[in-house]
Write an enzyme that holds these catalytic residues in place. Structure first.
Site, PDB file in Angstrom:
ATOM      1  N   ASP B 205       0.868  -1.172   0.000  1.00 14.12           N
ATOM      2  CA  ASP B 205       0.000   0.000   0.000  1.00 14.12           C
ATOM      3  C   ASP B 205       0.906   1.223   0.000  1.00 14.12           C
ATOM      4  OD1 ASP B 205      -1.640   2.167   0.503  1.00 14.12           O
ATOM      5  OD2 ASP B 205      -2.958   1.051   1.850  1.00 14.12           O
ATOM      6  N   TYR B 230      -4.884  11.127  -4.077  1.00  8.63           N
ATOM      7  CA  TYR B 230      -5.419  12.385  -3.537  1.00  8.63           C
ATOM      8  C   TYR B 230      -4.619  12.952  -2.380  1.00  8.63           C
ATOM      9  CZ  TYR B 230      -8.010   8.959  -0.623  1.00  8.63           C
ATOM     10  OH  TYR B 230      -8.377   7.922   0.167  1.00  8.63           O
TER      11      TYR B 230
END
Lengths: 420, 420
Positions: B205, B230
């Site tokens: 991740d 983001y």
């Protein structure tokens, strides 16, 4: 032949149209182009650009991370509006999230996991591909049989065919309320009742129904549904989809993708996953806010028009397409590839023609009419009621007749592109 | 104390900063607000509003469905840019799609399905919640054991702990390259090598790593990765995530959600699902184009800055936070809750304080410094290098010291809100 239905009659229908003024709620900056593909991508609502610009400038640019408290429930708020104005569902039963395909995976997975002793999934053999593929994967992964029900390419699934296939081994039935190819409209209440008799779940794909025909999820006894927001709802390219779970099922069904947006008290970040008690448990990850946002001004137009008025106008637009196709196009080899009864059709009409691919290309390139082609030989025409005039349909059919007559399409390539 | 590091020294660092001019590439219309939460939601790039406005007006409004040929591969094109400028991956290995959680589900599911004889999934016990929950669900659904590796809340996972847990029963290891709470940075190459020795897949991740530290997926021998766009990438609220699959694995791994965007020759709409031969097989449904689009102008700023220069500035900004925290905040009960070695940290620094929740609220409301709170008692501070000045860090720490000294936060509620 053209005198059978002169153009001024179409203009008169527009004058009498109670929704005529709503055309101004959309950006239409190329008046010569006739757009009959609103069931693929709906037009841009006129309020959307400013709405998005404000969100970007104020919400993101100025508000920054402090805007999340207003963003985090947006999918639920829009879901409630959609439930009220288009789906006949109750508050707390609909949410905007993910893509239609991912939502279908979640809800079909939930239904299968709730029926471990049943071995069969039923689907229309002509169901939209992503639905069939998703179910094929789930069937393989969970050791179930996916049974594809034979269905007429033009008329849709026959009620008899479904009834004959329903038995106590059926876990789940997946059907489109309106077929993506033929536009055939199913009787949702009848299907729900028949499935309930044998204890099977029904999962509806409403992608081609929502915003075109009134859907009554509560009254029809529907269990589960998913659908697009970028067709008749005009939410923009790839706008996130919706999912519906009947309130009575929310506490028991569990979906397979255990993301943090489905977790009870999400920001407590606890060690173990415990699904939220309500519809939130069907959520997964962070929603794409810009794309979610564009659904809001689009739903405002739908609410103003009212789904019943949209349907009434849609029926008349469809009848005009069929009438002119019979009169002008049948002599050139076109056949109606949708149910003839307007009440058995959704918002679009399909015509078949051996050269449909090349004709659809010539229609767009030379005659400035955008419909779309679907394998094997279908030309889909959709007169979306919010912004399509009767005279647009008349002109489009007139131009289509010219293309068919002049056969200029024979100069175009007949090989499919990536998108056809 | 404040004289230990006078403000003019911070200003001198800004004068010498080669990235200083890039601050103008962002919309900053409230110069008094100090934003130290770019690892939650990155700022709005100045080019983004016009870019989106053009897309909406021309691409959607005028182009309508005819724009899909340019939209359909956008996630792949942006993925290639991301691979090149931030991830050290090859063309065709990265694509923008879905949310981080859904991508994690797809890739973890693929790795588990490829290793049916292995019973164990390893995860950092302090891994970001959605990752743990997704894996918990997959473990339960596939009859595997999810083993949570004990990990220090401040220092991250120790290499010894991981090595001791790796054996031939391990199917999959899921770790964050940079921990969301402590900012601890792992040695990806060492982890990949250790996992390869026992034949386990590693799924990274990269949400808190991408755009903050140089990632070398190819060189480090990484198998699989997902991450956000983001945060440091400034793609906008909920911008779609990315996924990476090493080229050599693409032909064999299959993910569980069989949507039509993963189908070979998608628009042929064939009866059976046959996954695309390349990275496309990890796609599912129609991408939310407006949210995908916003990633493009954001990546342009990243490419201009260069990830190595971003990291160099980030290291210095982090060191300044730590130095001032030691000097000004330790006397008020703050402790460093991140590794002290800057090369073992990503782009943010965590401080612990028993009153961290109320202090973070007072800091935003009274002192106009936005950081964020994370359970149980952490204040996260992120000086994103593209738009944060050294003097911003100095001012933020000065204001934080005032809040701590004056203890005005004691008037605020200590109950968590939905988002904390």
């Amino acid at each position: 032949m053209r005198d059978d239905f002169p153009r001024y009659l179409a203009k008169e229908l527009d004058v009498a149209d109670p929704l005529a003024e709503l055309r101004d709620r959309f950006v239409i900056n190329d008046d010569d182009l006739i757009y009959l593909d609103g069931n693929s991508l709906g037009r841009l609502p006129a309020a959307t650009p400013d709405f998005l610009a404000r969100l970007v400038r104020d919400g993101w640019g100025t508000g920054l991370v402090r805007s999340w408290p207003t963003w985090i429930d947006w999918g639920r708020r829009l879901g409630d509006q959609l439930a009220r104005h288009a789906l006949g569902a109750r508050p707390g039963e609909v949410v905007i999230s993910d893509s239609t395909s991912v939502n279908l995976y979640k809800l079909a997975g939930a239904a299968l996991d709730a029926t471990p002793d049943r071995g069969t999934i039923l689907v229309d053999a002509e169901e939209f591909p992503t639905d069939r593929y998703i179910l094929q994967g789930l069937a393989e992964q969970r050791g179930r049989i996916l049974r594809r029900l034979p269905s007429d390419l033009d008329q849709g699934l026959r009620p008899d065919t479904l009834r004959a296939a329903l038995d106590s081994d059926v876990a789940l039935v997946v059907l489109s309320a309106v077929s993506y190819r033929s536009g055939a409209l199913l009787d949702m209440a009848a299907v729900n009742a028949a499935a309930r008799e044998v204890g099977a779940y029904v999962l509806w794909d409403l992608s081609h129904a929502v915003g075109a025909v009134p859907v009554q999820l509560t009254a029809s006894g529907a269990d589960l549904a998913v659908g697009c927001t970028y067709k008749y709802l005009n939410g923009g390219p790839g706008a996130p989809a919706f999912l519906y779970v009947r309130e009575e099922l929310q506490a028991t069904l569990r979906q397979p993708i255990w993301g943090w947006f489905g977790q009870r008290d999400q920001f407590q970040m606890r060690s173990d996953y415990e699904p939220a008690g309500d519809l939130d448990r069907f959520l997964v990850g962070t929603p794409p806010i810009l794309s979610v946002a564009a659904v809001e001004p689009a739903l405002a137009v739908l609410a103003e028009a009212g789904i019943e008025r949209i349907r009434q106008k849609g029926l008349r637009l469809g009848e005009l397409i069929v009438e002119l196709a019979d009169a002008w196009l049948a002599p050139h080899g076109f056949s109606l590839a949708s149910p003839r009864d307007p009440h058995r059709r959704g918002g679009h009409v399909s015509l078949s023609h051996p050269e449909a691919l090349r004709i659809s290309r010539a229609l767009a390139a030379e005659a400035r009419v955008v419909g779309d082609f679907r394998v094997p030989d279908r030309l889909r025409l959709c007169a979306a009621p919010l912004y399509t005039r009767f005279v647009d349909v008349w002109d489009a059919m007139d131009r289509l007749r010219d293309v068919a007559e002049q056969r200029s399409y024979l100069r175009l390539p007949a090989t499919p592109s990536r998108l056809t």
